[in-house]
Design a protein around this motif. Structure first.
Motif, mmCIF file in Angstrom:
data_model
loop_
_atom_site.group_PDB
_atom_site.id
_atom_site.type_symbol
_atom_site.label_atom_id
_atom_site.label_comp_id
_atom_site.label_asym_id
_atom_site.label_seq_id
_atom_site.Cartn_x
_atom_site.Cartn_y
_atom_site.Cartn_z
ATOM 1 N N MET A 215 0.829 -1.207 0.000
ATOM 2 C CA MET A 215 0.000 0.000 0.000
ATOM 3 C C MET A 215 0.861 1.253 0.000
ATOM 4 O O MET A 215 2.025 1.222 0.397
ATOM 5 N N VAL A 216 0.257 2.351 -0.449
ATOM 6 C CA VAL A 216 0.937 3.639 -0.340
ATOM 7 C C VAL A 216 0.081 4.569 0.526
ATOM 8 O O VAL A 216 0.384 4.816 1.679
ATOM 9 N N ASP A 217 -1.022 5.053 -0.022
ATOM 10 C CA ASP A 217 -1.835 6.011 0.738
ATOM 11 C C ASP A 217 -2.838 5.337 1.657
ATOM 12 O O ASP A 217 -3.197 5.868 2.689
ATOM 13 N N ALA A 218 -3.357 4.181 1.236
ATOM 14 C CA ALA A 218 -4.369 3.443 2.003
ATOM 15 C C ALA A 218 -5.689 4.187 2.132
ATOM 16 O O ALA A 218 -6.457 3.951 3.052
ATOM 17 N N GLY A 220 -7.504 4.716 -0.951
ATOM 18 C CA GLY A 220 -8.174 4.480 -2.229
ATOM 19 C C GLY A 220 -7.697 5.374 -3.352
ATOM 20 O O GLY A 220 -8.355 5.516 -4.371
ATOM 21 N N MET A 221 -6.539 5.983 -3.181
ATOM 22 C CA MET A 221 -6.094 7.003 -4.107
ATOM 23 C C MET A 221 -5.086 6.517 -5.133
ATOM 24 O O MET A 221 -4.838 7.196 -6.126
ATOM 25 N N CYS A 222 -4.468 5.349 -4.918
ATOM 26 C CA CYS A 222 -3.356 5.018 -5.807
ATOM 27 C C CYS A 222 -3.517 3.688 -6.530
ATOM 28 O O CYS A 222 -2.976 3.509 -7.610
ATOM 29 N N GLY A 223 -4.209 2.736 -5.955
ATOM 30 C CA GLY A 223 -4.364 1.450 -6.627
ATOM 31 C C GLY A 223 -3.168 0.520 -6.486
ATOM 32 O O GLY A 223 -3.128 -0.531 -7.116
ATOM 33 N N ALA A 224 -2.191 0.869 -5.658
ATOM 34 C CA ALA A 224 -1.052 -0.023 -5.430
ATOM 35 C C ALA A 224 -1.535 -1.355 -4.870
ATOM 36 O O ALA A 224 -0.972 -2.405 -5.130
ATOM 37 N N CYS A 225 -2.615 -1.288 -4.099
ATOM 38 C CA CYS A 225 -3.098 -2.433 -3.337
ATOM 39 C C CYS A 225 -4.104 -3.255 -4.120
ATOM 40 O O CYS A 225 -4.827 -4.050 -3.535
ATOM 41 N N PHE A 235 -9.662 -2.630 -4.385
ATOM 42 C CA PHE A 235 -8.554 -2.020 -3.656
ATOM 43 C C PHE A 235 -8.588 -2.566 -2.224
ATOM 44 O O PHE A 235 -9.562 -2.370 -1.506
ATOM 45 N N CYS A 237 -7.198 -1.601 0.445
ATOM 46 C CA CYS A 237 -7.267 -0.623 1.540
ATOM 47 C C CYS A 237 -8.674 -0.113 1.801
ATOM 48 O O CYS A 237 -9.017 0.159 2.939
HETATM 49 S S1 FES Z 1 -3.062 1.809 -0.973
HETATM 50 FE FE1 FES Z 1 -3.476 3.339 -2.441
HETATM 51 S S2 FES Z 1 -5.406 2.755 -3.119
HETATM 52 FE FE2 FES Z 1 -5.021 1.282 -1.618
#
Ligand code: FES
Ligand SMILES: Cc1cc2nc3c(=O)[nH]c(=O)nc-3n(C[C@H](O)[C@H](O)[C@H](O)COP(=O)(O)OP(=O)(O)OC[C@H]3O[C@@H](n4cnc5c(N)ncnc54)[C@H](O)[C@@H]3O)c2cc1C
Ligand code: SF4
Lengths: 278, 476
Positions: A215-218, A220-225, A235, A237
């Motif tokens: 995760m990055v932001d956690a 819902g902003m980046c989609g890493a997760c 997502f 997070c």
């Molecule tokens: S950690 Fe960025 S959207 Fe889930």
């Protein structure tokens, strides 16, 4: 800035930590997590909240030393500060009186499944807990889990303690005994969750897993997760962290978790060298 | 002075260029590309302005900056005064001077644009703001006594920061809740260092803190506290400015492969987490050799130029229409071209191909041609049959748009949103369907611009002032 109140080594590389975080402690429910960042240059990593004490204003985390951030956290002492703690994040576990439930925890995942067992017991369920580790010294929270469970099965991969084998085999035995199970909660390393799902799928026992995506932001902003559940992108997070294990694409999860394997190793090695130098 | 516009023969003077880092040099670093005007150039450029009685440029500025006035002060060498003039209506001039699409705003309406070239308003704005900041003479205005009313602002992007500054100056007690560990919104996590140095945003945030604004980072509203709980805690009004930060993917096969990022993730890792400085900073980012960025907006340009600076040998823009339809600023497209970005236009991805480890190795594309105009007035791209081909890549950044972040709307009773999840406001002052709750910026309009988000914050400040104290005076 959040202060570390207490630190306990649970095993060779698993640490329990109590952190001052009054606002989070007040709001947190079982199944939720925090994002933590050690210092200005640190990475943001998610860690499940294992316990919270609203009166004392603290949350408890349990983590395994797997990389630079967790190593730094393990090297911190009571009284030290963590630069950033954000939470509570993710959706709380769906808790109801389901009837008989089995909580399966592997390795450090025992720490994550424990608060769920506590909440399920409180809601009136018959709780069977199956907790496992590679070897006896790595087993955590045995006493605590026992207290909230109607039945506890302990397993070790090497047979040094309890049932000799994997948690999934112990679960199979419980099913074979004819126990009528309404729901299984399985949390631990990806291969473990996958195997548990393979055990419960033929018997149609709904199985909830908690995913540990990068995760990055956690928020819902980046989609890493992102993970694939039932063919849909979710997502972890904000849509999770818990999902229907029978629908999770574990292959995708495994490959995405390896995305930064070499960078993680580099950062961890550098950190260990620096520490040894001191 | 009064007569200046009537001067008989005004020599046609070309607009002054701003020095820049050379393309081959700058792709090796993350430093800012344009270097700013010198004092002499700024004064010379400012004196190109003919001081119109009815300045048309101002009509193009969403926050009504008194453009002729600040430009005149620069031409007279009164740089600090020029900065103060700007700040009367625009609290972030150093930011706007860099990121406003001036060619579509003030400069488009400058009278000189018709005959020669418009006054370089943006560059002058940037100059004055930088001069003030670098001089260390940033003045702290006198703050009136607190009026006992508490305002909660959710989101510390340009919209939230603007309203915070306005309301604190009107005597309110202002707390800004920000989900991330740093304030600034897109200004810190999205727009790269080479376009907007983060130290500028940090200085603006520190300035607000000096004015007395409380900024609570790591506070995800909806999770840590709900809007209802903020009212229970004693806040009298709430302003929601959470942006439109949720990434959009194309939902084509293979899109979840390793090596495929949303632009938000790619830029957040690089900008907010400083992954370009890994391993000095802990957050990693994939330094791809062959990087494809999907999309033709500013976000795509920021991503592809970041990819070059992270060492890409081939950096592509894959866009389904032509250069004419690209929503990105012309300046940004030019910068990307100068830096060696390869534009694959009239091309659309249909599938991603990965290796056995799940890592992306190629993007299968289809050629497009332009058909009939669509709802946006742009000619609709249609696929050319059997024209698929594969571009070899090891990293992909999907920059095809963003949507509303649902956490706050989903956890706030009585707050209505439209079909796309954006908050509905009654008018441009930001009043929502919930009493005492105002909203503005991207969460109302969808992805727009920094200056529009700021303008919305300013208008809502006026509306809240009126709501709580019945005061119609506009903030300044
Ligand atoms: S950690 Fe960025 S959207 Fe889930
Ligand atoms: C890469 C990129 C480049 C751009 N380039 C330009 C440009 O050159 N010029 C231009 O004019 N515009 C540009 N834009 C658009 C511009 O940045 C936005 O329109 C503007 O930032 C919107 O401001 P905002 O305050 O509404 O929201 P944002 O800047 O998005 O800020 C919202 C803030 O709210 C926080 N938040 C979200 N949810 C919560 C929550 N639940 N609780 C608390 N906080 C929360 C977020 O973390 C964020 O900090 C660009 C955008 C991007 C992504
Ligand atoms: S704020 Fe933007 S539109 Fe207004 S004068 Fe400055 S550059 Fe032009």
């Amino acid at each position: 800035m959040n202060k570390i109140i207490e630190k306990t080594d649970l095993s060779e590389n698993v640490v329990k930590m109590v952190i001052d975080a009054p606002a989070i402690a007040k709001k947190r429910k079982a199944g939720q997590f925090i994002i933590l960042k050690m210092n200005e240059k640190g990475e943001r990593i998610p860690l499940t909240i294992v316990d919270s004490d609203a009166a004392a204003g603290t949350v408890t985390i349990i983590f395994q030393i797997v990389g630079k951030t967790t190593a730094m956290l393990a090297d911190a002492k009571a009284g030290d500060m963590i630069a950033d703690v954000q939470g509570p994040l993710g959706n709380p576990t769906e808790i109801e009186n389901f009837g008989t439930v089995v909580c399966v925890g592997g390795g450090v995942g025992v720490g994550v499944v424990y608060p769920i067992a506590v909440a399920l017991k409180k809601a009136g369920n018959k709780v069977i807990s199956i907790i496992g580790a590679r070897t006896k010294d790595l087993l955590i929270l045995e006493e605590e889990t026992k207290k909230v469970s109607d039945r506890l099965i302990v397993t070790t991969d090497d047979g040094s303690y309890g049932f000799h084998g994997f948690v999934s085999q112990a679960l199979q035995n419980v099913i074979d005994e004819g126990e009528k199970i309404s729901r299984v909660f399985a949390i631990g390393p990806v291969p473990m969750m996958r195997v548990v799902c393979n055990v419960t799928r033929p018997c149609n026992i709904k199985t909830v897993v908690s995913l540990n995506s990068i995760m990055v932001d956690a928020t819902g902003m980046c989609g890493a997760c992102r993970v694939s559940v039932g063919g849909e992108t979710k997502f972890t997070c904000v849509d999770g962290p818990e999902f229907d294990g029978h629908k999770v694409d574990f292959d995708l999860l495994t490959s995405r978790l390896r995305m930064y394997a070499s960078e993680e190793k580099q950062a961890f090695d550098n950190y260990r060298c620096e520490c040894h130098g001191k | 002075m009064e007569n200046e516009p009537k001067k008989k023969k005004r020599e046609k003077l070309p607009r002054h260029k701003m020095p820049e880092q050379q393309p081959l040099e700058r792709i090796k670093n993350f430093n800012e590309v344009p270097l700013g005007y010198s004092e002499e150039t700024a004064m010379a450029e400012a004196s190109r302005c003919i001081q119109c009685k009815k300045p048309t440029c101002v009509t193009g500025c969403p926050v009504d900056v008194d453009i002729p006035a600040f430009v005149k002060l620069i031409s007279e060498g009164k740089f600090i005064e020029a900065a103060h003039k700007l700040k009367e209506t625009n609290c972030l001039p150093a930011v706007c001077g860099r990121v406003c699409p001036q060619e579509d705003q003030c400069e488009k309406f400058c009278i000189l644009a018709k005959k020669e070239e418009s006054v370089a308003i943006g560059r002058l704005e940037r100059f004055a703001a930088d001069y003030e900041r670098n001089s260390g003479q940033v003045s702290i205005p006198e703050i009136p006594a607190r009026n006992g009313k508490k305002i909660a602002v959710i989101g510390a992007g340009p919209s939230g920061l603007t309203i915070a500054g306005d309301l604190i100056k009107l005597g309110y007690d202002v707390t800004v809740y920000e989900a991330l560990h740093k304030a600034g919104g897109v200004l810190v996590y999205g727009i790269p260092e080479f376009r907007l140095p983060k130290s500028i945003v940090e200085a603006e945030v520190r300035y607000l803190e000096k004015l007395g604004v409380k900024i609570e980072t790591n506070s995800v509203i909806g999770r840590l506290k709900t809007v209802d709980e903020l009212f229970d805690e004693g806040f009298h009004a709430v302003y929601i400015a959470v942006g439109a930060g949720a990434p959009v993917f194309m939902n084509i096969p293979g899109e979840n492969a390793s090596g495929i990022y949303s632009a938000n993730e790619y830029l957040t890792r690089s900008n907010l987490m400083k992954a370009y400085l890994f391993p000095e900073y802990d957050t990693p980012i994939v330094r791809g050799k062959n990087v494809a960025v999907i999309g033709g907006g500013n976000v795509a340009m920021d991503s592809v130029r970041t990819a070059l600076r992270l060492g890409a040998e081939n950096a592509y823009i894959i866009y389904r229409r032509t250069e004419v339809e690209m929503p990105a600023r012309i300046e940004e497209v030019h910068h990307a071209q100068q830096e060696g970005v390869q534009f694959k236009l009239l091309t659309n991805p249909v599938e991603y191909i990965s290796d056995k480890n799940g890592w992306v190795t190629g993007v299968k594309c289809i050629r497009m041609e332009l058909g009939e105009p669509d709802a946006s007035g742009r000619r609709r791209p249609v696929p050319v049959k059997d024209s698929e081909f594969v571009i070899d890549v090891d990293t992909v950044v999907v920059a095809v748009g963003t949507m509303a972040n649902p956490i706050v709307p989903a956890t706030t009773k009585g707050l209505e949103t439209n079909k796309q999840g954006y908050i509905i406001t009654k008018d441009e002052k930001g009043e929502t369907t919930r009493k005492g709750v105002y909203a503005g910026g991207d969460i109302v309009t969808g992805s727009a611009t920094v200056i529009l988000a700021m303008g919305a914050g300013r208008k809502a400040a006026g509306a809240i002032h009126e709501y709580l104290l019945g005061n119609k005076e506009t903030p300044s």
